[in-house]
Design an enzyme around this catalytic site. Structure first.
Site, PDB file in Angstrom:
ATOM      1  N   ASP A  30       7.877  -0.585 -11.396  1.00  0.00           N
ATOM      2  CA  ASP A  30       6.314  -0.937 -11.694  1.00  0.00           C
ATOM      3  C   ASP A  30       5.312  -1.101 -10.877  1.00  0.00           C
ATOM      4  O   ASP A  30       4.371  -1.534 -10.324  1.00  0.00           O
ATOM      5  CB  ASP A  30       5.759  -1.882 -12.690  1.00  0.00           C
ATOM      6  CG  ASP A  30       6.583  -1.347 -14.409  1.00  0.00           C
ATOM      7  OD1 ASP A  30       6.407   0.434 -14.555  1.00  0.00           O
ATOM      8  OD2 ASP A  30       6.557  -2.049 -14.921  1.00  0.00           O
ATOM      9  N   CYS A  34       9.657  -3.335  -6.912  1.00  0.00           N
ATOM     10  CA  CYS A  34      10.366  -2.409  -7.721  1.00  0.00           C
ATOM     11  C   CYS A  34      10.967  -1.253  -6.883  1.00  0.00           C
ATOM     12  O   CYS A  34      13.038  -0.935  -6.920  1.00  0.00           O
ATOM     13  CB  CYS A  34       9.909  -1.932  -8.838  1.00  0.00           C
ATOM     14  SG  CYS A  34       9.747  -3.207 -10.410  1.00  0.00           S
ATOM     15  N   CYS A 372       6.236 -14.107  -3.056  1.00  0.00           N
ATOM     16  CA  CYS A 372       5.775 -12.747  -3.393  1.00  0.00           C
ATOM     17  C   CYS A 372       4.843 -11.713  -3.123  1.00  0.00           C
ATOM     18  O   CYS A 372       3.958 -12.032  -3.769  1.00  0.00           O
ATOM     19  CB  CYS A 372       6.770 -12.256  -4.965  1.00  0.00           C
ATOM     20  SG  CYS A 372       6.572 -10.506  -5.516  1.00  0.00           S
ATOM     21  N   ASP A 416     -13.527  28.281  10.482  1.00  0.00           N
ATOM     22  CA  ASP A 416     -13.522  30.448  10.416  1.00  0.00           C
ATOM     23  C   ASP A 416     -15.111  31.074   9.974  1.00  0.00           C
ATOM     24  O   ASP A 416     -15.467  30.323   8.615  1.00  0.00           O
ATOM     25  CB  ASP A 416     -12.393  31.050   9.407  1.00  0.00           C
ATOM     26  CG  ASP A 416     -12.184  32.555  10.227  1.00  0.00           C
ATOM     27  OD1 ASP A 416     -12.655  32.369  11.082  1.00  0.00           O
ATOM     28  OD2 ASP A 416     -11.920  32.948   9.222  1.00  0.00           O
TER      29      ASP A 416
END
Length: 729
Positions: A30, A34, A372, A416
């Site tokens: 998640d 992880c 973290c 183009d």
């Protein structure tokens, strides 16, 4: 000498073929943390060369070294040991992720258990103060057990710097310095944050996988004139199905009988229904509005347009953008650095000041919780995934975060002419015969030479012949002998014993001197933006046919949208210079004609060398292949065709010029979202790193800050799913 001697490698020996990547569906990933845990653990396995985990798509992509095979059993056991689940590959991966309530997930149950224990602990504290900290210790330990298990498994697999490890150290450290109540609160808040991340990640995945719901589960299969209901997944090419008004088409196919208005918005985002009749292609997931249709299946369920769009978008979501790769590298060094800072905060202050060891350790533990980088790591892929999903739902297919990021930087776009700025369906406007040859004879002979060709000019001439001779059954086309193509110039062959050629005016100049009258006629018609085909008999001009391919209805509006975005548009075409100039003048765009495919690629490289890039090239994905490859971003036009889905870097399934500006505007909106997310994540980190180091904020505030930042950037990225294109381009 017995035995075998190692064979010398021959210079002609073929090296071992590189193994094809394998993608596994993994449930439970998640966040960026992880991803790093899975990648670090799998990279340690033998015969695993490359690993890329994506929490956005819930998948892991692995590649083995050349000549080796992946150790599937070891891979699955490693992923399982980390606490994730490998989903059976035999299950249809286009099925949307099953929706379940948050309390039914392992993370949801941990939130409930931790919350109940925390509430009980507070209740017992007030009811029986003599129990002291034991209720909070019990609540902390029970909630911490699964966290410690995950941290230990990651440590054994070579990844010590995980959020679970930091949380375990912080919570156990808090217990050691008699901060049990705060430890219990921290464990509960961490569980809440993990649960919210899971909910947000599932929402992001469902935003694209829900496309699979557009294809009905059943189809009305026609057998011997009778219709019976079968599973849509069982349909195979060649079968025929009946589609009633109001039904969704169960397959990609071709209309055999009937005509109707088709709502194609599920595939290309186009709100206006299209009229489709016999011989035309239709796509799975679109809606039949009017008549009953009999449709022949052209693609199986796993290969239809919806399934291929889902597969390509998921692959694109898993491919990290350059900014995402930079954030990953930053997080790799950032986390150990903060751990080092936490050690300094724990040890140095008591040695150089009167600060108590319990206070310095407390501050260090709080710093660990800030370490973290979940919010930082998820900030980019969540926004990129949302942008790719929005694009896919609106017929703008971009193959990866790198393409999405680069689109917003484009300064010049080369387009183009035929089939891109024009409708690609030229019509005959003038027919003129010379030396007494009637106009009808010119058309008849030209149509004979062109019969069987799929070139737009050839189809236009054949259609003109049929439309003008529909009431004359005898006016059939004669046979062509020794028919041959003149590469890039026209066709030639013998018709009724006459040696004929149908060529461009440029090629005519290489064959004959021509006449002043013919040259003047050619000049006038080309100045009007018409393409010419000159019919020759024995290399003598006997007539000409003029055709005009009108600009698309949205061409001018699309070019104006590019101008508002500050992107310069240039037309590059292989058609004659006067025709191209006329169309360019009509559209208000710089134009250059008479360019071969390699010339277009050369123009792109010249612009890049002059610092006019990044350059985008828009074309049909085949004739413009060299230029598409040379440009930073190649964009193919096409309504769900193989070319549009499988060539170039991006595809406009809407087949609209406005889609180019919409892509660029979406890219810029996505990158603004990314920058906002990064600023939020870094801002939160910086603020609370300082306040925690100074002792202003504590552990539970640190966890709330980390969790809050992660949820905030995820919600901000998901907000991009509501992006609207009106007035954005």
């Amino acid at each position: 000498m017995s035995g075998t001697t190692p064979a010398k490698t021959s210079q002609h020996q073929t090296p071992p073929a590189a193994s094809a990547p394998t993608t596994l569906r993994v449930q439970g990933m998640d966040c960026g943390g992880c991803e790093r845990k899975v990648e670090t653990a799998l990279k340690r396995l033998s015969h695993v060369e490359q690993v890329s985990a994506s929490s956005v798509t819930g998948s892991v992509r692995l590649t083995a070294p050349p000549g080796k095979t992946l150790p599937h059993s070891d891979i699955e056991s490693t992923i399982t040991a980390l606490g994730y689940q490998v989903i059976d590959e035999s299950v249809n991966t286009t099925e949307p992720e099953k929706s379940s309530s948050w309390w039914q997930s392992p993370k949801g149950r941990l939130v409930i258990i931790s919350g109940v224990l925390l509430a009980l602990a507070w209740g017992l504290k007030f009811a029986w103060p003599a129990l002291g900290s034991w209720p909070f210790i019990a609540a902390t330990v029970v909630g911490l057990v699964p966290i410690i298990q995950h941290a230990w498994q990651a440590l054994k697999l070579g990844n010590p710097f995980t959020i679970e490890m930091l949380m375990s150290i912080a919570a156990l450290g808090a217990l050691a310095i008699n901060a049990a109540a705060e430890a219990a609160v921290v464990v509960f808040l961490f569980a809440v944050g993990e649960m919210l991340e899971g909910v947000a990640a599932a929402q992001a995945r469902r935003s694209i996988s829900a496309l699979s719901k557009l294809t009905p589960s059943t189809a009305r299969l026609l057998e011997q004139g009778e219709a019976r209901e079968v599973a849509a997944a069982s349909l195979v090419p060649g079968q025929r199905v009946q589609v009633r008004p109001g039904d969704r088409l169960p397959c990609d196919g071709q209309i055999i009988v009937g005509h109707s208005s088709i709502d194609e918005s599920p595939v290309n985002g186009e709100s206006v229904p299209r009229e489709r009749s016999e011989g035309e292609s239709v796509f799975a997931g679109t809606v039949n509005l009017d008549g009953v249709l009999e449709v022949e299946v052209t693609r199986s369920a796993e290969n239809n347009t919806i399934a291929r769009v889902i597969k390509l978008v998921e692959e694109a979501q898993a491919a990290k953008a350059p900014v995402a790769r930079f954030i990953d590298r930053f997080a790799f060094y950032y986390m150990p650095a903060v751990v080092g800072v936490a050690l300094v905060v724990a040890i140095v202050p008591p040695l150089v000041s009167p600060m108590l060891w319990s206070e310095s350790i407390y501050r260090a533990l709080a710093l660990l919780l800030i370490a973290c980088p979940c919010a930082l790591v998820i900030s980019t892929p969540a926004a990129i995934a949302a942008g790719l999903s929005v694009g896919a739902r609106n017929g703008l297919l971009m193959k990866g975060g790198a393409v999405l990021e680069q689109l917003g930087k484009l300064k010049r776009v080369a387009l183009d002419k035929t089939g891109t700025l024009t409708a690609g369906k030229p019509t005959v406007t003038n027919v003129e015969g010379f030396d007494g040859v009637c106009d009808g004879e010119i058309v008849r002979l030209a149509a004979a030479l062109e019969q069987g060709s799929s070139h737009p000019l050839a189809v236009a001439i054949s259609d003109y012949f049929q439309n003008n001779n529909g009431q004359q059954p005898k006016a059939t086309l004669p046979k062509v002998d020794a028919g041959r193509a003149l590469a890039g110039h026209g066709v030639a062959g013998q018709v009724e014993g006459r040696e004929l050629m149908l060529v461009s005016p440029r090629y005519l100049q290489t064959l004959t001197q021509g006449s002043s009258k013919l040259d003047a006629t050619i000049t006038v018609l080309e100045t009007q933006g018409k393409s010419l085909a000159v019919l020759l008999e024995n290399q003598r001009p006997i007539g000409l046919i003029a055709l005009r391919d009108e600009p698309r209805e949205d061409a001018r509006k699309g070019l104006q949208a590019l101008e508002r975005l500050g992107v310069q548009a240039v037309m590059l075409s292989g058609d004659n210079a006067r025709t191209v100039a006329a169309i360019g003048k009509q559209l208000g765009i710089e134009a250059e004609g008479e360019l071969m495919p390699e010339d277009k690629a050369l123009r792109v490289r010249q612009w890049q060398a002059a610092g006019l890039g990044p350059i985008g090239k828009v074309g049909d994905g085949i004739n413009d292949a060299p230029a598409l490859a040379a440009a930073e971003v190649g964009i193919a036009m096409g309504s769900g065709t193989d070319v549009a889905l499988e060539t170039a870097d991006a595809a406009l399934l809407k087949n609209r010029v406005e889609g180019i500006a919409e892509m660029i505007a979406l890219s810029r909106a996505t990158m603004r979202n990314v920058k906002t997310n990064v600023a939020l994540a870094l801002g939160f980190k910086a603020l609370f790193l300082v306040s925690t180091a100074l002792g202003i904020t504590g552990m539970w505030v640190a966890v709330m800050a980390d969790t809050g930042a992660t949820v905030l950037v995820t919600l901000n990225a998901l907000h991009l799913l509501r992006y609207r294109f009106n007035d954005k381009a």
